[in-house]
Design an enzyme around this catalytic site. Structure first.
Site, PDB file in Angstrom:
ATOM      1  N   SER A  93      29.120  38.042  46.388  1.00 18.02           N
ATOM      2  CA  SER A  93      30.776  38.090  46.068  1.00 18.02           C
ATOM      3  C   SER A  93      31.705  36.989  46.443  1.00 18.02           C
ATOM      4  CB  SER A  93      31.144  39.595  45.759  1.00 18.02           C
ATOM      5  OG  SER A  93      31.530  39.818  47.642  1.00 18.02           O
ATOM      6  N   ASP A  94      32.895  36.795  46.725  1.00 21.11           N
ATOM      7  CA  ASP A  94      33.085  36.128  47.536  1.00 21.11           C
ATOM      8  C   ASP A  94      34.086  37.188  48.149  1.00 21.11           C
ATOM      9  OD1 ASP A  94      35.710  34.501  48.322  1.00 21.11           O
ATOM     10  OD2 ASP A  94      36.211  34.391  47.389  1.00 21.11           O
ATOM     11  N   CYS A  95      35.003  37.132  49.662  1.00 21.85           N
ATOM     12  CA  CYS A  95      34.843  38.413  50.306  1.00 21.85           C
ATOM     13  C   CYS A  95      35.530  38.978  50.221  1.00 21.85           C
ATOM     14  CB  CYS A  95      35.171  37.829  52.033  1.00 21.85           C
ATOM     15  SG  CYS A  95      33.496  36.610  52.362  1.00 21.85           S
TER      16      CYS A  95
END
Ligand SMILES: *[C@@H]1O[C@H](CO)[C@@H](O)[C@H](O)[C@H]1NC(C)=O
Ligand SMILES: *[C@@H]1O[C@H](CO)[C@@H](O)[C@H](O)[C@H]1NC(C)=O
Ligand SMILES: *[C@@H]1O[C@H](CO)[C@@H](O)[C@H](O)[C@H]1NC(C)=O
Length: 777
Positions: free
Chosen positions: A290-292
């Site tokens: 995932s993106d952060c």
């Protein structure tokens, strides 16, 4: 991704105990330490066994609670199995970077080679350069990993299409064209991961942010809430293209899903985008991250799921394997207890991440056997690596204007040079974002100082340029000097992550400074621009007082040396713009939130990028001048090609409207068809130079509305007075196809008009019937 981490206590520790501490760190292994009797020789540690067997063995030994702690970037240790904690998040966009917590500079590794920002490197249009940079960056990454100061999983490159010129992160990308972005992505990933190692990985790269992510913060719309409405046609034809190339050509070990929604669904919980396309169609051999904090974001900010457990369960079931953030560590156990997710789903996610760690050699025990074990601090910031950073900047600089050949300057007649502007003596500005600590810098002032005596005036204290106080001093300097260089443009205060621009003009009073100084200047005035995104510099393009314009992008640690080499002609510029430079009026006509690539004349929507926008430009995609002259000649190119279609479509073939709508590539043999185009490139000038040959094609008219598209490029060095023949292979399926409204890739029948510089050539594509009685052996 952006979090601020405080490394202060750790740095202090490293400084105090650097000698003994690093000696211990250097020898610590992630797992499978052969000195540990109980854990060092378990089956998952046996490098001789197939990876899937080792993965299954390890997962079989883990409890559910242990598994869950491995679903996040700061994966916990599992001491009873001899496994240390691992930080998955490292970055290496254009050099080993400390934006992620996995990389720590200091001690034996105070810095790493900082290459130009990607938009600049893309402008070189040189595939071997991109791969070479990837090799050097992964050498430095491995060297740091060997000493315990970096990870092996790098969440780079960023391959989103630069759709809108205002995007603050456009600088990180290889530009607006899908083919250019695809080739950049594949070659940089191959350089990072190592080509010859089979299934083994030197480091694991990650292509991000999947997909249609290219808005950060514009007009109170931000990426954490944005729903990108994307047509099937644009997704297939534009946004997904570089990701597909990452997986299929680059064999990338990871894909990162994005913050934004696509058509109402957050990408990290979209089973069609993840399991369907990335795994199902492209067969990713690796993990999806995932993106952060994006799983948390889709629950807390987008309210996409009713509970955090559903967010955890839905993302893992959609195909997410790893959370950058802590959300899955906190909520996954409860999701399993509530029956929203089975332990098998968790196992599947872990199988994807652990397999990558194993391919990296992290479970292979003794380091001495590893092919990159020899790399150490001597291999970071080495002279050869720093030389490549300089070379990359030289190759990426684009000459946009050169009135009456005022450039190059000469050391004889331009002995005193006025160096002016807020970017004239910058250092960190040159490395842009997602950078690390550079080995050292050469600023433009320092670079120019190697060729001439300099008089330095900033004119404005910073790029915002809010006042004119310094202008008179700058004018006075220009009056005294034999030539004037203005180094202007942008920096991260104007365009950055979470910061899109509102307009395309130079900020503040910069334009006025340039005009005033150029009027005062005794000698030629050269405007040097540093920026990631395009700038509307029409005023300078048309102003006869301004002799020349260079775009340096963000040229990296050696940027000032490269700029000076171009100004004084030791380097003949050969870069080309990787994006369209639009006039300011363009952005008033389209909100950044509209994703449509194609123009809509009824709505006054102008369309995006050179492929679909036909209006006026400041400088077009692919533009770039040289100090020498090149003539092109078509040496050899086929005039027609015939693609077979199956018998079943016979009646369709007879129907001319079906033919003009194109034939589905799946129904043809076009995969095997390659058209070689041979072009002679003659250097008719008096200077050695490099030439980037850009091959465009305009398909027959149809519902795809494509003006033209880049279908191949090749860069060559040609000595003065000599000629080189270049061959570009056009793959019929891949390069001559278009995408229809339903997202189906097709070959349009009829005349495809090729264009290379001022050369034109038509290829007629015809359909022929598949032989229904193929000769049998
Ligand atoms: C991971 O990060 C979270 C919060 O950021 C923290 O609570 C947790 O202790 C960390 N785990 C490890 C293994 O460092
Ligand atoms: C040809 O194709 C068009 C569009 O699909 C269809 O409307 C038309 O009926 C077809 N004509 C024949 C003769 O098959
Ligand atoms: C492409 O880059 C490589 C690596 O720097 C370099 O050796 C080569 O000369 C470049 N090609 C051209 C045509 O500039």
């Amino acid at each position: 991704m952006k979090h601020s981490f405080t490394f202060f206590p750790l740095l202090l520790l490293l400084t105090l105990f650097s000698v003994s501490f690093s000696a211990i760190e250097a020898r610590s292994l992630l797992a499978c330490n052969p000195q540990e009797e109980l854990t060092g020789n378990l089956d998952f540690c046996k490098a001789s066994l197939p990876i899937h067997v080792r993965v299954r063995d390890l997962i079989g030994r883990l409890t559910l609670q242990e598994k869950i702690t491995l679903l996040v970037n700061n994966a916990s240790a599992v001491p009873r199995l001899g496994i240390q904690s691992y930080e998955w998040w490292s970055e290496a966009l254009h050099g080993v970077s400390n934006v992620g917590p996995g990389v720590k500079f200091g001690g034996a590794f105070p810095a790493a080679t900082s290459f130009p920002q990607v938009i600049t490197t893309a402008a070189a249009f040189n595939e071997s350069l991109w791969e070479k940079i990837g090799e050097v960056v992964s050498d430095e990454a491995r060297a740091m990993y060997n000493e315990g100061t970096a990870g092996l999983t790098y969440w780079s490159p960023n391959v989103n299409i630069l759709r809108d010129p205002r995007w603050g992160r456009g600088q990180e990308t290889p530009g607006e064209d899908p083919l250019l972005a695809s080739k950049y992505a594949a070659r940089y990933v191959q350089g990072l991961q190592g080509n010859d190692a089979g299934d083994k990985l030197k480091v694991a790269a990650c292509c991000k942010h999947y997909t249609a992510y290219d808005l950060d913060n514009w007009n109170r719309v931000d990426r954490l809430h944005f729903n990108a409405r994307v047509s099937k046609q644009d997704l297939e034809d534009t946004y997904n293209v570089p990701f597909e190339a990452c997986v299929l050509e680059g064999k990338v070990a990871s894909i990162m899903c994005s913050y934004n929604q696509v058509n109402g669904k957050p990408t990290c919980v979209d089973p069609n985008l993840l399991k369907g396309i990335v795994r199902g169609e492209w067969h990713l051999n690796g993990y999806i991250v995932s993106d952060c904090d994006s799983v948390q974001v889709l629950y807390e900010k987008q309210h996409y799921t009713a509970s955090p457990e559903e967010a955890a369960a839905d993302s893992i079931k959609a195909g997410l394997d790893l959370d950058c953030g802590n959300f899955l560590a906190v909520h996954t156990e409860q999701a399993v207890r509530r029956g929203l997710l089975s332990e098998v789903d968790v196992n599947n996610a872990l199988a994807n991440t652990i397999a990558v760690q194993m391919r990296l050699g992290m479970f292979d025990g003794e380091r001495s056997a590893h092919p990159f074990e020899h790399l150490g601090s001597k291999d970071v910031c080495s002279p050869a690596h720093q030389q490549l950073a300089l070379e990359a900047a030289r190759q990426g600089i684009v000459l946009l204007k050169n009135r009456g050949s005022s450039l190059p300057l000469s050391t004889k007649s331009h002995q005193t040079v006025a160096v002016i502007g807020p970017n004239s003596d910058v250092t960190a500005t040159m490395i842009g974002n997602y950078a690390g600590v550079a080995c050292g810098y050469t600023s433009p002032l320092q670079g120019i100082g190697r060729y001439a005596k300099t008089i330095h005036r900033v004119g404005c204290d910073n790029v915002a340029c809010n006042g004119v106080q310094g202008f008179e001093d700058a004018e006075a300097a220009a009056r005294q000097a034999d030539a004037t260089i203005l180094v202007m443009g942008l920096d991260q205060s104007i365009e950055a992550e979470s910061r899109d621009r509102l307009g395309l003009l130079l900020p503040g009073y910069q334009q006025e400074l340039v005009s005033r100084v150029s009027k005062a200047s005794k000698g030629p005035t050269v405007l040097v621009l540093m920026s990631g995104g395009p700038i509307d510099v029409s005023f300078a393009k048309f102003d006869p007082q301004i002799s020349a314009i260079l775009w340096a992008g963000y040229p990296g640690q050696a940027g000032g040396a490269a700029i000076a080499d171009v100004l004084f002609g030791t380097t003949n510029p050969g870069g080309r713009l990787p994006m369209t430079w639009y006039p300011e009026g363009y952005v008033a006509r389209l909100p950044m939130t509209i994703m449509d690539m194609r123009a809509n004349p009824f709505k006054g929507y102008p369309g995006r990028t050179y492929r679909f926008y036909k209006g006026p430009v400041v400088f077009p995609f692919g533009y770039g001048l040289s100090y020498t002259k090149f003539n092109l000649g078509l040496a050899h190119a086929p005039k027609d090609v015939s693609v077979t279609v199956p018998h079943a479509s016979l009646h369709a073939l007879k129907n001319s409207s079906m033919i003009s709508n194109g034939v589905k590539i799946k129904n043809t043999n076009c995969d095997e068809l390659i058209i070689p185009i041979h072009i002679d490139v003659k250097n008719t000038g008096t200077l050695h130079g490099s030439f980037s040959l850009l091959l465009f094609s305009t398909p027959p008219p149809g519902m795809w509305f494509t003006n033209k598209q880049l279908i191949g490029f090749e860069k060559v060095n040609v000595a003065a007075g000599s000629m080189q023949q270049v061959k570009i292979d056009v793959q019929v399926c891949k390069h001559l196809s278009v995408v229809d409204k339903n997202g189906i890739r097709k070959i349009p029948m009829g005349e495809h008009k090729l264009q290379i510089g001022d050369l034109e050539h038509s290829i007629s594509v015809q359909a022929s019937l598949e032989d229904i009685n193929p000769a049998r052996p």
